[in-house]
Design an enzyme around this catalytic site. Structure first.
Site, PDB file in Angstrom:
ATOM      1  N   SER A   3       0.919  -1.200  -0.014  1.00  0.00           N
ATOM      2  CA  SER A   3       0.040  -0.028   0.041  1.00  0.00           C
ATOM      3  C   SER A   3       0.885   1.241   0.081  1.00  0.00           C
ATOM      4  O   SER A   3       2.036   1.504   0.677  1.00  0.00           O
ATOM      5  CB  SER A   3      -1.011   0.013   1.234  1.00  0.00           C
ATOM      6  N   SER A  59      -0.738   3.863   0.795  1.00  0.00           N
ATOM      7  CA  SER A  59      -1.482   4.907   1.495  1.00  0.00           C
ATOM      8  C   SER A  59      -0.741   5.575   2.762  1.00  0.00           C
ATOM      9  O   SER A  59      -0.900   6.667   3.146  1.00  0.00           O
ATOM     10  CB  SER A  59      -2.662   4.387   2.167  1.00  0.00           C
ATOM     11  N   LYS A  83     -13.987  -4.032   1.613  1.00  0.00           N
ATOM     12  CA  LYS A  83     -14.818  -2.726   1.517  1.00  0.00           C
ATOM     13  C   LYS A  83     -16.437  -2.923   1.667  1.00  0.00           C
ATOM     14  O   LYS A  83     -17.142  -2.156   1.983  1.00  0.00           O
ATOM     15  CB  LYS A  83     -14.696  -2.119   0.006  1.00  0.00           C
ATOM     16  N   ARG A 114     -20.714 -13.520 -11.074  1.00  0.00           N
ATOM     17  CA  ARG A 114     -20.535 -12.944  -9.801  1.00  0.00           C
ATOM     18  C   ARG A 114     -20.236 -11.528 -10.128  1.00  0.00           C
ATOM     19  O   ARG A 114     -19.386 -10.705 -10.138  1.00  0.00           O
ATOM     20  CB  ARG A 114     -18.883 -13.367  -9.533  1.00  0.00           C
TER      21      ARG A 114
END
Length: 286
Positions: free
Chosen positions: A15, A17, A67, A159
């Site tokens: 990541s 972030s 999420k 899906r």
């Protein structure tokens, strides 16, 4: 009391972030830590239970595969996150009865900003690659840009629950097709947003290259490691505009910084500049 924030996901070691957020907090002069926490869906409830009892938490960035799972772990869901059923941001608010957790979605704003910066016109013809939570955010972003119809290409057409539900709630006409058929429609679209994992679009990229046609539109490839991706290279070779996923990550992180610091105008161009520098992006102005 020291302030805390973190990014949650699995895996999470890649990541960017932490670099983005810590650069922003340093420029703002705010003493807030920001760490990466590797957590699976099964372990998320236990982690959230621990965090609720710890002082100083201001926010959580939420990435795959959490999420959707985060929806059931917050006290309140606001804005487009509720419409999509996709949370990528959690903030902590003090109330008389104690701390409340609030889920929201800054991915949509990140996609919209990055595409507008790339010069995407209103009501574009649009293709989304992938059918999960980020694809749902992509459909919401395209709807904000005026797209009434979106074609989604997926590896498994059974899906697509998240993206179909998002399109239905937003009033967007959705066409779902197999990823194997995406090369020519993608090459001719005004906007293509790939939400596929790294290298998952390599086969499509090879198919597009074999067409030997131009790609005049804009490609946003959400995956940013490794970079450039094969599909980004093929798209650029076709004279199209490529928006790296790292740029989308920047724009959504700017919104998270505003939420976590409870500042707005202070998160200005100078803050965005140092965030860009932290991850090697050209400097941008929002």
């Amino acid at each position: 009391m020291s302030l805390r924030a973190a990014v949650l996901g699995h895996p999470i070691s890649h990541s960017k972030s932490p670099a983005l957020h810590l650069a922003a907090y340093g420029r703002l002069g705010i003493g807030m830590s920001y760490t990466a926490i590797d957590v699976t869906e099964n372990l998320l409830p236990a982690l959230m239970g621990q965090i609720r009892d710890q002082p100083g938490w201001r926010g959580l960035s939420v990435t795959m595969p959490l999420k959707t799972a985060m929806l059931g772990q917050v006290d309140e869901v606001r804005g487009v996150a509720g419409t999509l059923g996709v949370v990528n941001t959690v903030t902590f608010e003090e109330h008389p009865t104690g701390t409340r957790t609030v889920g929201s979605n800054t991915d949509v704003a990140g996609i919209v900003s990055s595409l507008r910066h790339a010069g995407v016109a209103a009501a574009p013809s649009a293709v989304v690659l992938g059918g999960g939570g980020t694809a749902a955010s992509a459909v919401a972003a395209l709807q904000q840009l005026g797209a009434g119809h979106v074609t989604v290409f997926v590896r498994d057409t059974s899906r697509t629950g998240e993206v179909c539900a998002a399109a239905g709630s937003l009033g967007v006409e959705l066409e779902v097709r197999n990823l194997a058929d995406a090369a020519r429609p993608a090459a001719g679209a005004d906007v293509v947003i790939s939400t596929l994992p790294p290298r998952a679009a390599d086969g499509l990229a090879a198919g597009m290259a074999a067409l030997k046609t131009s790609t005049p539109g804009v490609l946003l490839d959400v995956a940013y490691d490794p970079w450039p991706s094969l599909i980004a290279s093929v798209w650029q070779a076709g004279s199209g505009t490529v928006v790296p996923g790292l740029e989308m990550l920047l724009y959504q992180a700017v919104e998270q910084v505003r939420l976590f610091t409870r500042l707005d105008e202070e998160v200005n161009a100078s803050v965005i500049d140092v965030m860009c520098d932290a991850v090697g992006l050209p400097r941008r102005v929002l």
